[in-house]
Design a protein around this motif. Structure first.
Motif, PDB file in Angstrom:
ATOM      1  N   ILE A 148     -55.159 -44.764  -2.254  1.00  0.00           N
ATOM      2  CA  ILE A 148     -56.115 -43.885  -2.935  1.00  0.00           C
ATOM      3  C   ILE A 148     -55.912 -42.451  -2.451  1.00  0.00           C
ATOM      4  N   ALA A 149     -55.896 -41.510  -3.388  1.00  0.00           N
ATOM      5  CA  ALA A 149     -55.875 -40.079  -3.029  1.00  0.00           C
ATOM      6  C   ALA A 149     -57.030 -39.419  -3.764  1.00  0.00           C
ATOM      7  N   GLN A 157     -61.588 -42.918   1.289  1.00  0.00           N
ATOM      8  CA  GLN A 157     -61.553 -43.944   2.350  1.00  0.00           C
ATOM      9  C   GLN A 157     -62.493 -45.107   2.007  1.00  0.00           C
ATOM     10  N   GLU A 158     -63.656 -44.751   1.461  1.00  0.00           N
ATOM     11  CA  GLU A 158     -64.604 -45.803   1.068  1.00  0.00           C
ATOM     12  C   GLU A 158     -64.023 -46.709  -0.012  1.00  0.00           C
ATOM     13  N   GLU A 172     -55.359 -44.602   2.381  1.00  0.00           N
ATOM     14  CA  GLU A 172     -55.864 -43.365   1.778  1.00  0.00           C
ATOM     15  C   GLU A 172     -54.974 -42.221   2.217  1.00  0.00           C
ATOM     16  N   VAL A 173     -54.608 -41.352   1.263  1.00  0.00           N
ATOM     17  CA  VAL A 173     -53.771 -40.190   1.584  1.00  0.00           C
ATOM     18  C   VAL A 173     -54.353 -38.958   0.893  1.00  0.00           C
ATOM     19  N   THR A 174     -53.839 -37.777   1.234  1.00  0.00           N
ATOM     20  CA  THR A 174     -54.300 -36.569   0.538  1.00  0.00           C
ATOM     21  C   THR A 174     -53.580 -36.481  -0.812  1.00  0.00           C
ATOM     22  N   LEU A 175     -54.098 -35.616  -1.685  1.00  0.00           N
ATOM     23  CA  LEU A 175     -53.448 -35.427  -2.991  1.00  0.00           C
ATOM     24  C   LEU A 175     -52.044 -34.847  -2.797  1.00  0.00           C
ATOM     25  N   GLU A 176     -51.890 -34.028  -1.784  1.00  0.00           N
ATOM     26  CA  GLU A 176     -50.571 -33.451  -1.525  1.00  0.00           C
ATOM     27  C   GLU A 176     -49.577 -34.536  -1.101  1.00  0.00           C
ATOM     28  N   GLU A 177     -50.014 -35.389  -0.173  1.00  0.00           N
ATOM     29  CA  GLU A 177     -49.141 -36.497   0.265  1.00  0.00           C
ATOM     30  C   GLU A 177     -48.827 -37.420  -0.913  1.00  0.00           C
TER      31      GLU A 177
END
Ligand code: NAP
Length: 273
Positions: A148-149, A157-158, A172-177
């Motif tokens: 999930i980003a 994360q939830e 969970e990752v960032t939108l950039e990752e």
């Protein structure tokens, strides 16, 4: 006697559901009508009472009431309980039965293309109400891993925890990752509202390739920047309007117990763009 159906929400004036369902009634010669009814936030209880008074046969529920509607139903389907939200209600002599067709509607265009989900990896952008139904859908179909980003990382994360509750691997990752690693995933789904106003794609599309299945659940505009850029990289594209039609067909079949006239519904929907 004419049966009446509705969609409730706020805003509701641009809803395409009345067009879609009325086209289906016309196609099948059914004595039914479908209206859009604005119920503002905080007025759901009174709104539902008034729907019961006019003996509504069934209704769809959209933003902002999908979760709160859970409080006002007498019975719920398994999908409804899994997702924790209601988008379709049947009125059986004053008893309200809640269903959720978002999950099935999302999966329908994937199944139609005979694309397998089992053991595949998913990158999901967004962690709102729609993303939750999508996670449940991929998990139930046996996806291997869901990443999930989301802009607000806590919500991402939830949602990853929710995916894990089905026994599906998740992170969970960032939108950039997400943009950097997008090429590793079979499915890349946009369930954010980025694109509704023709904004640039929420992630970099450079890593998307001919093996990628790119699904944008935004249906207006039909070709978001995320889709336009992914097409340039030869990805397989699934459009948001297909999910909209999929969930409308499932709602139709829940209420009327007959096969929905998909082509008539699609024709009026695409004509509306
Ligand atoms: P929602 O609960 O309001 O969630 C919105 C999501 O978009 C959140 O993840 C939010 O992130 C993210 N977001 C909003 N603005 C952003 C920005 N500027 N940058 C990055 N992320 C942003 O809405 P929803 O009900 O899940 O619906 C999401 C979209 O799906 C809508 O566009 C809706 O039209 C579409 N939809 C389509 C169908 C269909 O049948 N095709 C069905 C349902 C929904 P934060 O958590 O950080 O706020």
């Amino acid at each position: 006697m004419t049966k009446t159906f509705a969609v409730i929400g706020d805003p509701i004036d641009h809803s395409l559901s009345p067009n879609i369902h009325n086209a289906a009634f016309n196609a099948l010669g059914m004595d039914c009508t479908y209206i859009a009814y604005r119920i503002p936030k905080g007025e759901l209880k009174e709104g539902i009472e008034s729907l019961k008074l006019i003996k509504i046969s069934g209704f769809n529920v959209t933003i902002p009431h999908k979760i709160e509607m859970m409080k006002y139903i007498d019975e719920s389907s398994e999908e409804c309980r899994t997702v924790g939200a209601v988008n379709t209600v049947t009125n059986e002599n004053g008893k309200l039965i809640g269903h959720n067709t978002d999950m099935g509607g999302f999966l329908e265009p994937i199944k139609k293309r005979n694309i397998a989900i089992k053991n595949e990896d998913v990158l999901l952008l967004g962690a709102g109400g729609a993303a939750r139904a999508i996670v449940a859908g991929f998990a139930k179909e046996g996806a291997h891993k869901i990443t999930i980003a989301n802009r607000t990382r806590e919500r991402g994360q939830e949602l990853a925890k929710f995916a894990a509750s089905f026994g599906t691997e998740s992170d969970e990752v960032t939108l950039e990752e997400a943009g950097q690693s997008a090429g590793k995933y079979r499915f890349i789904v946009n369930a954010t509202s980025v694109g509704l106003k023709n904004e640039p794609s929420p992630i970099s599309t450079n890593a998307i390739n001919s093996q990628s299945i790119v699904y944008d659940i935004i249906y207006m505009p039909m070709n978001t920047d995320f889709i336009i850029q992914s097409k340039k990289n030869s990805a397989t594209i699934i459009y948001g309007y297909e999910m909209l039609l999929g969930q409308a067909c499932l709602a139709f079949e829940t209420w009327h117990k007959v096969k929905a006239p998909y082509d008539a519904m699609k024709k009026v929907l695409l004509g509306g763009f």
